[in-house]
Design a protein around this motif. Structure first.
Motif, mmCIF file in Angstrom:
data_model
loop_
_atom_site.group_PDB
_atom_site.id
_atom_site.type_symbol
_atom_site.label_atom_id
_atom_site.label_comp_id
_atom_site.label_asym_id
_atom_site.label_seq_id
_atom_site.Cartn_x
_atom_site.Cartn_y
_atom_site.Cartn_z
ATOM 1 N N ALA A 170 0.817 -1.227 0.000
ATOM 2 C CA ALA A 170 0.000 0.000 0.000
ATOM 3 C C ALA A 170 0.848 1.273 0.000
ATOM 4 N N PRO A 171 1.828 1.423 0.912
ATOM 5 C CA PRO A 171 2.615 2.663 0.879
ATOM 6 C C PRO A 171 3.427 2.820 -0.404
ATOM 7 N N ARG A 198 2.489 1.621 -3.329
ATOM 8 C CA ARG A 198 1.529 1.967 -4.371
ATOM 9 C C ARG A 198 1.248 3.461 -4.371
ATOM 10 N N ASP A 199 1.222 4.057 -3.184
ATOM 11 C CA ASP A 199 1.030 5.501 -3.096
ATOM 12 C C ASP A 199 2.164 6.249 -3.796
ATOM 13 N N ASP A 221 1.796 5.855 -7.654
ATOM 14 C CA ASP A 221 0.655 6.552 -8.245
ATOM 15 C C ASP A 221 0.619 8.040 -7.922
ATOM 16 N N ALA A 222 1.629 8.545 -7.215
ATOM 17 C CA ALA A 222 1.596 9.942 -6.783
ATOM 18 C C ALA A 222 1.620 10.886 -7.978
ATOM 19 N N ARG A 226 9.855 6.464 -8.828
ATOM 20 C CA ARG A 226 8.531 5.946 -9.151
ATOM 21 C C ARG A 226 8.614 4.775 -10.129
#
Length: 254
Positions: free
Chosen positions: A211-212, A214-215, A218-219, A240
């Motif tokens: 989850a972190p 993925r953030d 996708d930022a 990224r």
């Protein structure tokens, strides 16, 4: 002349080889980095790359020559091996001596001078180097393992985890420190990127790290800022892309 030659660095290997040669003769600072990239990135035995690296090594300052000869590996030959050994053991500048010892290992396969230099420099220095020795770094393993303990700064734990994994192949106590560093936004940007890339080499990622990360992948905004100008890709974009590769290829564990 340098401005006219630089665009040729984006061409195929034969043209790049000649461009780097010209930059090296002109004393352009980027010639060292470009020669290393040429040698390490060329597919198969690249005689042209070897030629330009040897030429650049002869005209650059000591540190650049060490980097180039290390990039050549065994192809650097016996003469380079002797020069690197003299630099590693001759009592000169400690940083150059350390890099020379590591390059000597890449050229000859002999870890002795590198192990001696790393012991002399102390554990605060060699964590970023010992993993590059692979299994030959085993004599330094106990010191690296001590720095895997919880409570050690995240960047140090990650560097220790990288060293332990590269020496032993263990993942049970090395994946978690690397994932913590990869998921954390604070601290040195380079160590975070290194952690992401090391996890990608392992092919593993704890489920809680998805989850972190993925953030990050996708930022829309920059992950970090204030790193200064750079002719290459922005570090945020590099991070990224590396995170996306990790998420796409790693096996979830835990």
């Amino acid at each position: 002349m340098r401005d006219r030659v630089r665009p040729l660095l984006a061409r195929d290997v034969p043209v790049r080889t000649e461009a780097v040669t010209v930059l090296g003769v002109a004393g352009a600072p980027e010639s060292v980095e470009e020669a290393v990239r040429l040698v390490e990135g060329a597919p198969g035995p690249p005689p042209g790359a070897y030629r330009v690296a040897r030429a650049a090594a002869a005209v650059t300052e000591a540190f650049g020559a060490v980097a180039l000869l290390g990039a050549l590996g065994p192809a650097a030959g016996d003469r380079a091996a002797r020069a690197l050994l003299a630099e590693a053991t001759g009592g000169g500048h400690s940083t150059v001596a350390l890099y020379a010892a590591m390059a000597h290992h890449r050229v000859t396969g002999d870890p002795g001078p590198a192990l001696d230099r790393l012991r002399a420099e102390g554990p605060g220095t060699w964590l970023d180097f010992v993993g590059d020795l692979g299994p030959a770094g085993a004599p330094l393993l106990p010191w690296a393992e001590e720095r895997l303990a919880p409570g050690t700064p995240a960047e140090v734990r990650a560097a220790a985890a990288r060293a332990v994994w590269r020496v032993t192949g263990r993942t049970e106590d090395t994946v978690e420190p690397l994932a913590r560093r990869a998921a954390a936004g604070e601290g040195d940007h380079r160590s975070r990127l290194d952690a992401v890339r090391e996890l990608t080499r392992m092919g593993l990622l704890p489920r809680w790290g998805t989850a972190p990360l993925r953030d990050v992948a996708d930022a829309d905004r920059r992950v970090v800022s204030g790193l200064g100008p750079d002719d290459g890709p922005h570090p945020d974009d590099v991070l990224r892309d590396a995170v996306r590769t990790l998420l796409a290829t790693a096996e979830p564990v835990g």
